[in-house]
Every structure is written in C-alpha cells, then in structure tokens.
Design a protein around this motif. Structure first.
Motif, short mmCIF file in Angstrom:
data_model
loop_
_atom_site.label_atom_id
_atom_site.label_comp_id
_atom_site.label_asym_id
_atom_site.label_seq_id
_atom_site.Cartn_x
_atom_site.Cartn_y
_atom_site.Cartn_z
N ALA A 23 15.31 -73.34 -45.22
CA ALA A 23 16.13 -73.33 -44.02
C ALA A 23 16.23 -74.74 -43.47
CB ALA A 23 15.54 -72.39 -42.97
N GLU B 155 24.48 -77.23 -48.43
CA GLU B 155 23.93 -75.93 -48.80
C GLU B 155 23.50 -75.93 -50.26
OE1 GLU B 155 25.68 -72.35 -47.04
OE2 GLU B 155 27.25 -73.65 -46.25
N TRP C 221 24.29 -70.20 -39.96
CA TRP C 221 23.81 -69.27 -38.94
C TRP C 221 23.88 -69.96 -37.59
CZ3 TRP C 221 19.09 -70.02 -42.33
CH2 TRP C 221 19.22 -69.31 -43.54
N GLY D 193 22.00 -73.26 -38.49
CA GLY D 193 21.12 -73.25 -39.65
C GLY D 193 21.86 -72.97 -40.94
N CYS E 253 17.97 -76.87 -40.11
CA CYS E 253 18.63 -76.76 -38.81
C CYS E 253 19.32 -78.07 -38.46
CB CYS E 253 17.61 -76.40 -37.72
SG CYS E 253 18.35 -76.11 -36.09
N TRP F 211 14.18 -69.79 -40.12
CA TRP F 211 15.10 -70.35 -39.11
C TRP F 211 15.07 -69.51 -37.83
CZ3 TRP F 211 19.62 -68.12 -37.04
CH2 TRP F 211 20.39 -68.98 -36.23
N ALA F 212 15.02 -68.19 -37.97
CA ALA F 212 14.95 -67.32 -36.79
C ALA F 212 13.69 -67.59 -35.99
CB ALA F 212 15.03 -65.85 -37.22
N ALA G 163 16.45 -64.43 -47.68
CA ALA G 163 15.92 -63.76 -46.48
C ALA G 163 14.76 -64.52 -45.87
CB ALA G 163 15.51 -62.32 -46.83
N TYR H 58 16.04 -67.47 -43.92
CA TYR H 58 16.63 -67.03 -42.65
C TYR H 58 15.54 -66.68 -41.64
CZ TYR H 58 19.02 -64.27 -39.15
OH TYR H 58 19.47 -63.79 -37.96
N ASP H 59 14.50 -65.99 -42.10
CA ASP H 59 13.41 -65.63 -41.19
C ASP H 59 12.74 -66.88 -40.62
OD1 ASP H 59 13.88 -62.95 -41.59
OD2 ASP H 59 12.31 -62.71 -43.10
N VAL I 11 21.06 -72.74 -45.56
CA VAL I 11 20.06 -72.76 -46.63
C VAL I 11 20.27 -74.06 -47.39
CG1 VAL I 11 19.13 -71.58 -48.64
CG2 VAL I 11 20.15 -70.25 -46.79
#
Length: 225
Positions: free
Chosen positions: A62, A44, A3, A14, A64, A99-100, A93, A96-97, A16
């Motif tokens: 996650a 990963e 990401w 980012g 980074c 990392w966001a 998901a 990802y959240d 996983v």
C-alpha cells in the motif's frame, strides 16, 4: 485503482504500489493511451511487468499520497503472467487493510469533534436525505443555507487558527493540522459560482441544481433570494 475516503480525499489517496527486488520503489511510468491525449503516469504495481523496458515488481504494498508505505507482500508472477491477462488475480486485500489502518491512525490524530456535534451532524445528514426524497427543492434551499453558514464559520475558524499559530509553543502536529484546516476553510469560502439570476451557489450545489428541470431550478433560485 485508487482508494480515497470522503474526509481526506486526494491528500491520503492510496494505491497498490510496486516494490523492486532490492526493496526500492520504481519511478512512475508513463502510459500512452493512444487516443491523442496526454496520457498519464502511474505507480501502481501492475504497470511493472518487466515488459516494454519497465522494471519488474518483486512485491506490492500500500502506498499513500502523503508518503506513508505499508508492508511489502511478494508477487508470484508464475500465477500472473501478463500475456494471459490475469493481473487482476493478485490478492491485494492485505495492502488495502494496511492502508485502511493508516487512515484510521490519521483520523485519530486529527482534531476530534465533540460528541454532541457529531450526533447533530449525523441527524442533519439523515434529515437532508429524507428531505431530498420528499421535497428536493427544499433540500436545495437547506444546502444553500448550510453552505452560507459554513463559509461564515469557516472564515472565522481560519482566522482563529492563524491567530493560534502565533502562540509561543504550538506543537508540530497541531500546526500542520491547523494549516490544513485553514486552507480547506479558505478554499471553501472562495469556491462559489454565480448563476445567471445573480444568486451565489457553491460548485457542489450548482451541479446538483443543474440535474433538475428548468422549472424546478427556477423555484430553487426563487427560494434562495
């Protein structure tokens, strides 16, 4: 799958990542593509199945590029047997959240833009999008003007940033942000490509220009002289 955001790019990329049963993070594994190339490394989670001498991931999280790590979530391998080709079924998901949320935090810690400048940049983006549809050659000329402006202002801002770093008490976070911005500006001022006609274009606009027919490229070059 990695990401990225347009603002931070690879510096806050980012993925996983994998987490072992003892809570540690395994070393990257080398993937041989078998095509005679050099292959590549990955960290990963899907690469750590316990097969081919690799460790088996007990969880995923996650990860980074800056070193930040998110919360660990368990992996139920009974539902994801590698031989069945169902590795894509893992729900990432939550990772990802996380990392966001990290990216949001990083964004809040960077130097904010004045509201009026943000509005101006938003209007400019929309105007350039319309111009690209209506008059692509004019859009290329506008991009060239913006790049020249960015190089000039970026050089001045980089010099001013370096001068500010000589002040008695710069904060650690401000100093790090200043060094990053200065490096970006200095890189932008030097990343130009010379066309056969002697007109200087930065690499992004050169790639866009090459998508057009020769007749359009000639007109664009004439407009920037």
């Amino acid at each position: 799958m990695a990401w990225q955001t347009e603002e931070f790019g690879a510096s806050h990329e980012g993925i996983v990542g994998a987490v072992l049963a003892d809570g540690s993070e395994p070393k990257p594994v080398y993937l041989d593509t078998g095509s005679g190339g050099e292959g590549h490394q990955t960290s990963e989670w899907w690469a750590y199945t316990g097969r081919w001498g690799r460790p088996k991931a007990a969880g995923h999280r996650a990860a980074c590029a800056c070193g930040w790590r998110g919360q660990t979530y368990p992996i139920d391998w009974d539902q994801l047997e590698p031989g069945d080709g169902r590795l894509d079924d893992l729900d990432v998901a939550d990772a990802y959240d996380d990392w966001a949320d990290h990216i949001d935090t990083v964004s809040r810690q960077t130097v904010p833009l004045p509201d009026d400048l943000t509005e101006t940049l938003t209007r400019l983006r929309k105007q350039l999008a319309r111009l690209t549809d209506q008059a692509p050659v004019a859009a290329l000329r506008a991009v060239g003007e913006l790049e020249r402006l960015a190089r000039a202002v970026g050089h001045e801002a980089a010099c001013a940033t370096e001068a500010d770093e000589l002040s008695p008490k710069p904060s650690a976070r401000a100093s790090a942000s200043a060094r990053t911005l200065s490096a970006r500006c200095c890189s932008a001022t030097s990343c130009t490509a010379r066309t056969t006609h002697g007109t200087s274009f930065t690499e992004p606009s050169r790639r866009v220009l090459l998508r057009f027919p020769e007749r359009v490229r000639q007109r664009a070059l004439a407009c920037t002289r």
